[in-house]
Design an enzyme around this catalytic site. Structure first.
Site, PDB file in Angstrom:
ATOM      1  CG  ASN A 176     -17.871  17.304  30.592  1.00 24.12           C
ATOM      2  OD1 ASN A 176     -17.897  18.478  30.916  1.00 24.12           O
ATOM      3  ND2 ASN A 176     -18.459  16.850  29.507  1.00 24.12           N
ATOM      4  CE  LYS A 218     -21.185  14.472  32.011  1.00 22.27           C
ATOM      5  NZ  LYS A 218     -21.046  13.021  32.265  1.00 22.27           N
ATOM      6  CG  ASP A 239     -23.296   7.964  31.176  1.00 19.73           C
ATOM      7  OD1 ASP A 239     -22.100   8.188  30.911  1.00 19.73           O
ATOM      8  OD2 ASP A 239     -24.115   7.563  30.319  1.00 19.73           O
ATOM      9  CG  PHE A 264     -20.969  21.489  29.273  1.00 23.43           C
ATOM     10  CD1 PHE A 264     -20.875  20.165  28.876  1.00 23.43           C
ATOM     11  CD2 PHE A 264     -21.754  21.788  30.384  1.00 23.43           C
ATOM     12  CE1 PHE A 264     -21.548  19.163  29.571  1.00 23.43           C
ATOM     13  CE2 PHE A 264     -22.422  20.792  31.090  1.00 23.43           C
ATOM     14  CZ  PHE A 264     -22.314  19.470  30.679  1.00 23.43           C
ATOM     15  N   GLY A 265     -21.146  21.606  25.871  1.00 18.53           N
ATOM     16  CA  GLY A 265     -21.730  20.561  25.029  1.00 18.53           C
ATOM     17  C   GLY A 265     -22.811  21.069  24.085  1.00 18.53           C
ATOM     18  CG  ASP A 307     -25.884  23.560  27.735  1.00 23.76           C
ATOM     19  OD1 ASP A 307     -26.734  22.659  27.816  1.00 23.76           O
ATOM     20  OD2 ASP A 307     -25.096  23.828  28.669  1.00 23.76           O
ATOM     21  CE  LYS A 343     -26.879  22.854  31.674  1.00 19.34           C
ATOM     22  NZ  LYS A 343     -25.634  22.472  31.011  1.00 19.34           N
ATOM     23  NE  ARG A 379     -24.410  17.108  34.796  1.00 17.28           N
ATOM     24  CZ  ARG A 379     -24.587  17.446  33.521  1.00 17.28           C
ATOM     25  NH1 ARG A 379     -24.866  18.704  33.188  1.00 17.28           N
ATOM     26  NH2 ARG A 379     -24.470  16.552  32.561  1.00 17.28           N
TER      27      ARG A 379
HETATM   28  P1  ITT Z   1     -17.421  11.898  32.013  1.00 16.22           P
HETATM   29  O1  ITT Z   1     -17.722  10.512  31.466  1.00 16.22           O
HETATM   30  O2  ITT Z   1     -16.004  12.056  32.414  1.00 16.22           O
HETATM   31  O3  ITT Z   1     -18.389  12.294  33.081  1.00 16.22           O
HETATM   32  P2  ITT Z   1     -18.372  12.761  29.404  1.00 16.22           P
HETATM   33  O4  ITT Z   1     -18.471  14.086  28.736  1.00 16.22           O
HETATM   34  O5  ITT Z   1     -17.714  11.664  28.611  1.00 16.22           O
HETATM   35  O6  ITT Z   1     -17.647  12.964  30.815  1.00 16.22           O
HETATM   36  P3  ITT Z   1     -20.901  11.378  29.225  1.00 16.22           P
HETATM   37  O7  ITT Z   1     -20.331  10.114  28.718  1.00 16.22           O
HETATM   38  O8  ITT Z   1     -21.991  11.310  30.248  1.00 16.22           O
HETATM   39  O9  ITT Z   1     -19.799  12.301  29.868  1.00 16.22           O
HETATM   40  O10 ITT Z   1     -21.391  12.199  27.962  1.00 16.22           O
HETATM   41  C1  ITT Z   1     -22.462  13.053  28.025  1.00 16.22           C
HETATM   42  C2  ITT Z   1     -22.386  14.072  26.895  1.00 16.22           C
HETATM   43  O11 ITT Z   1     -23.703  14.636  26.768  1.00 16.22           O
HETATM   44  C3  ITT Z   1     -21.454  15.220  27.235  1.00 16.22           C
HETATM   45  O12 ITT Z   1     -20.161  15.001  26.739  1.00 16.22           O
HETATM   46  C4  ITT Z   1     -22.147  16.391  26.551  1.00 16.22           C
HETATM   47  O13 ITT Z   1     -21.758  16.474  25.214  1.00 16.22           O
HETATM   48  C5  ITT Z   1     -23.618  16.013  26.597  1.00 16.22           C
HETATM   49  N1  ITT Z   1     -24.258  16.675  27.741  1.00 16.22           N
HETATM   50  C6  ITT Z   1     -24.572  16.113  28.959  1.00 16.22           C
HETATM   51  N2  ITT Z   1     -25.103  17.031  29.770  1.00 16.22           N
HETATM   52  C7  ITT Z   1     -25.129  18.185  29.081  1.00 16.22           C
HETATM   53  C8  ITT Z   1     -25.538  19.480  29.385  1.00 16.22           C
HETATM   54  O14 ITT Z   1     -25.982  19.809  30.591  1.00 16.22           O
HETATM   55  N3  ITT Z   1     -25.435  20.414  28.436  1.00 16.22           N
HETATM   56  C9  ITT Z   1     -24.953  20.120  27.224  1.00 16.22           C
HETATM   57  N4  ITT Z   1     -24.513  18.929  26.854  1.00 16.22           N
HETATM   58  C10 ITT Z   1     -24.593  17.950  27.773  1.00 16.22           C
END
Ligand code: ITT
Length: 200
Positions: free
Chosen positions: A9, A12, A69, A150-151, A153, A173, A179
């Protein structure tokens, strides 16, 4: 010592690299190592899934490997989406579609409290493992605001703030995020395990 990052990701990766480099830890990404595999996240906890990712990348890189994770735990949704945050709402949705789906589910909920959770697992070629966690408490906004991060946020308001995580600078952040806290805890554990003479 250099560490491999097990995440694919991009959001991340940027945060982990910044936080870890400020703590004196150098990392290489899966792209830089030319590792292109799909790791199945079959665990039912953040720790299990982080461990699966760290073990897979440690085996392939033969380097100590750090996996994150993480996810969003929403009280009014009985802890959902939790470990399923990255696929919430179905496969093949954009990040925006996922948080819009969450906002829709939260529309009639009075209770808005939620938290971001992060588990960091580091696996060493020796088999040794370190695990660290971090949480950021907050609430779910009614409308998305902000462009940073991202995600989810744009819909998460950290406790003590009047703006969303996506309105904070990356330094702001990282200073309060799940994290940032988990990685600081991890580096502390790493230093303790080195200082105590444990072979990592
Ligand atoms: P990896 O497994 O390759 O690390 P992933 O995106 O699939 O990537 P996860 O399974 O841990 O990772 O999913 C966590 C999800 O939670 C991620 O895709 C985001 O949508 C959300 N997320 C985690 N941390 C976040 C953050 O700091 N800000 C916003 N959304 C976050």
């Amino acid at each position: 010592m250099k560490f491999a990052l097990a995440t694919a990701n991009k959001g991340k990766i940027e945060e982990m690299r910044n936080i870890l480099s400020s703590l004196g830890i150098e990392v290489v990404t899966r792209d830089e190592l030319d590792i292109d595999i799909e790791i199945e996240e079959t665990g039912t906890t953040f720790a299990e899934n982080a461990r699966l990712k760290a073990i897979a990348i440690c085996k392939l890189s033969n380097m100590p490997s750090i996996a994150d994770d993480s996810g969003l735990v929403v009280d009014a949704l009985n802890g959902e989406p939790g470990v399923y945050t990255s696929s919430y709402g179905g496969e093949n949705l954009t990040a925006k579609e996922r948080y819009e789906y969450l906002l829709e589910n939260m529309k009639n909920m009075e209770q808005k409290s939620a938290k971001f959770v992060c588990n960091i697992v580091c696996v060493f070629p020796s088999g040794k493992e370190l695990i660290a966690t971090g949480e950021c408490n907050g609430s779910i906004a009614t409308i998305p605001i902000g462009e940073s991060g991202f995600g989810y946020d744009p819909i998460f308001i950290p406790d003590g703030y009047k703006k969303t995580m996506a309105e904070l600078s990356s330094d702001e952040k990282n200073a309060i995020s799940h994290r940032g806290k988990a990685l600081n805890n991890f580096v502390e554990l790493l230093r303790l395990s080195k200082a105590s003479g444990e072979c990592v």
